[in-house]
Scaffold this active site. Structure first.
Site, PDB file in Angstrom:
ATOM      1  CG  HIS A 142      23.231   7.234   0.558  1.00  0.00           C
ATOM      2  ND1 HIS A 142      24.465   7.846   0.680  1.00  0.00           N
ATOM      3  CD2 HIS A 142      22.495   8.027  -0.265  1.00  0.00           C
ATOM      4  CE1 HIS A 142      24.479   8.960  -0.042  1.00  0.00           C
ATOM      5  NE2 HIS A 142      23.293   9.086  -0.626  1.00  0.00           N
ATOM      6  CG  HIS A 147      21.374  12.677   1.710  1.00  0.00           C
ATOM      7  ND1 HIS A 147      21.983  13.701   1.029  1.00  0.00           N
ATOM      8  CD2 HIS A 147      21.510  11.580   0.941  1.00  0.00           C
ATOM      9  CE1 HIS A 147      22.468  13.235  -0.116  1.00  0.00           C
ATOM     10  NE2 HIS A 147      22.203  11.948  -0.198  1.00  0.00           N
ATOM     11  CD  GLU A 188      24.736  12.179  -2.674  1.00  0.00           C
ATOM     12  OE1 GLU A 188      23.521  12.167  -2.836  1.00  0.00           O
ATOM     13  OE2 GLU A 188      25.290  11.560  -1.745  1.00  0.00           O
ATOM     14  CB  SER A 207      26.130   6.776   3.995  1.00  0.00           C
ATOM     15  OG  SER A 207      26.445   6.914   2.612  1.00  0.00           O
TER      16      SER A 207
HETATM   17  C1  LIG Z   1      20.850  14.070 -11.310  1.00  0.00           C
HETATM   18  C2  LIG Z   1      19.683  13.360 -10.705  1.00  0.00           C
HETATM   19  O1  LIG Z   1      18.654  14.257 -10.446  1.00  0.00           O
HETATM   20  C3  LIG Z   1      20.090  12.712  -9.386  1.00  0.00           C
HETATM   21  O2  LIG Z   1      21.035  11.706  -9.666  1.00  0.00           O
HETATM   22  C4  LIG Z   1      18.865  12.132  -8.697  1.00  0.00           C
HETATM   23  C5  LIG Z   1      18.095  11.168  -9.587  1.00  0.00           C
HETATM   24  N1  LIG Z   1      17.040  10.524  -8.827  1.00  0.00           N
HETATM   25  C6  LIG Z   1      17.170  10.287  -7.491  1.00  0.00           C
HETATM   26  N2  LIG Z   1      16.222   9.567  -6.840  1.00  0.00           N
HETATM   27  C7  LIG Z   1      16.372   9.335  -5.523  1.00  0.00           C
HETATM   28  N3  LIG Z   1      15.404   8.635  -4.870  1.00  0.00           N
HETATM   29  N4  LIG Z   1      17.437   9.772  -4.833  1.00  0.00           N
HETATM   30  C8  LIG Z   1      18.416  10.478  -5.430  1.00  0.00           C
HETATM   31  O3  LIG Z   1      19.393  10.891  -4.794  1.00  0.00           O
HETATM   32  C9  LIG Z   1      18.304  10.752  -6.805  1.00  0.00           C
HETATM   33  N5  LIG Z   1      19.290  11.480  -7.465  1.00  0.00           N
HETATM   34 FE   LIG Z   2      22.588  10.682  -1.824  1.00  0.00          FE
END
Ligand SMILES: C[C@H](O)[C@H](O)[C@H]1CNc2nc(N)[nH]c(=O)c2N1
Ligand SMILES: [Fe+2]
Ligand SMILES: N[C@@H](Cc1ccccc1)C(=O)O
Length: 300
Positions: A142, A147, A188, A207
């Site tokens: 993903h 990304h 996303e 993805s």
């Molecule tokens: C809102 C929040 O910051 C978001 O969901 C973040 C949280 N932590 C994350 N951590 C990782 N590794 N990848 C991510 O896409 C996210 N998304």
């Molecule tokens: Fe993502």
């Protein structure tokens, strides 16, 4: 008309972007780890190959031009899970970004700090063969397949860096929920209108085999012109197809978000009711009014 197999039968491919795991011990102060590229097994490279080949066959005519161009210029192929060091070399030259390996979801402030410094946190693990269609946390397929190609596009790369800075700000303002929706419905699950048709730029779609079809072809979801305040107010689903997709006229609109001060917007929408994913407002510029059949059927 929907061309994908019956969704009730075909499990939905989802990557959950829930809140960061609270019960994991940080591997390092910024949660980064070594990717451990040499440790990947043949089976793990095989899972990558299956996902890569299936998605690469499907995306032409569905992924936006920026995604296609980004993918074309990256050292990424079907035969093995990409080495983040090699991806970072190319990315750094193109847009100043690099990929850092993390074990999974990281805390919000850590996540935003990385983005604000042009470091994209990518999971170094890959889903198991039985998880091809549903995943709790963003894995390497993903994060990297979904990304990274868009980070090769200057406008998008600047947007994500600004978003990271905005995330640190929203974190302090206590308005993360509103900002996370902007990320969700753009980075996303965003769609963009090209002269040759509607195209995917959101990684959560790019993805996902089934959602790459559903988001563009299915009559069920609403497709609405992107509007910042509207998106900030709109809740989202994390474990099923989206009920609404927001559509940009072009990716340059994202740069507008860096010129707007979100603080007054955050303040204004606090007093307005939260919107549900299936809602349509009279002010919405509706490009496709969905039948809601997919989610209606699921509720039944
Ligand atoms: C809102 C929040 O910051 C978001 O969901 C973040 C949280 N932590 C994350 N951590 C990782 N590794 N990848 C991510 O896409 C996210 N998304
Ligand atoms: Fe993502
Ligand atoms: N302009 C936003 C920051 C931001 C920039 C780009 C994308 C999203 C958010 C703010 O004032 O907080």
């Amino acid at each position: 008309m929907s061309t994908y197999t019956d969704s009730a039968a075909a499990p939905v491919e989802r990557v959950k972007h829930g809140l960061a795991a609270g019960d994991v011990v940080p591997p390092s102060p910024d949660w980064t780890i070594d990717q451990g590229w040499e440790n990947y097994t043949a089976e793990e490279h095989g899972v990558w190959k299956t996902l890569y080949e299936r998605q690469t066959k499907l995306l032409p005519g569905r992924a936006c031009d920026a995604y296609v161009e980004g993918m074309r210029d990256l050292p990424m192929g079907p035969d093995e899970i990409p080495d983040f060091r090699k991806l970072s070399e190319t990315l750094m030259r193109k847009t100043g970004w690099q990929i850092v390996a993390v074990p999974g979801l990281v805390p919000d402030d850590v996540f935003f700090e990385h983005l604000a410094n042009r470091r994209f946190p990518a999971g170094n693990f890959i889903r198991k063969p039985h998880e091809l269609d549903y995943l709790e946390e963003p894995d390497v397929f993903h994060d990297v397949f979904g990304h990274v190609p868009m980070l090769m596009n200057k406008v998008f790369a600047d947007y994500i860096q600004a978003y990271g800075a905005g995330g640190l700000r929203a974190h302090k303002l206590g308005t993360l929920k509103n900002l996370a929706r902007v990320y969700w419905y753009t980075v996303e699950f965003g769609l963009v209108q090209q002269s040759d048709g509607l195209r995917i730029y959101g990684a959560g779609i790019a993805s996902s085999y089934t959602e790459s079809i559903f988001s563009l072809d299915d009559a069920s979801p609403n497709r609405i012109r992107f509007d910042l305040e509207r998106v900030m107010r709109t809740n989202y689903r994390i474990d099923d197809f989206q009920e609404v997709y927001f559509v940009l006229n072009n990716l340059d609109e994202l740069l507008e978000l860096d010129r707007i001060d979100f603080a007054p917007l955050y303040a204004r929408i606090q007093s307005q009711p939260e919107l549900q994913p299936g809602d349509i407002l009279p002010v919405d510029e509706v490009l496709h009014r969905g039948t809601g059949a997919y989610h209606g059927a699921k509720k039944a």
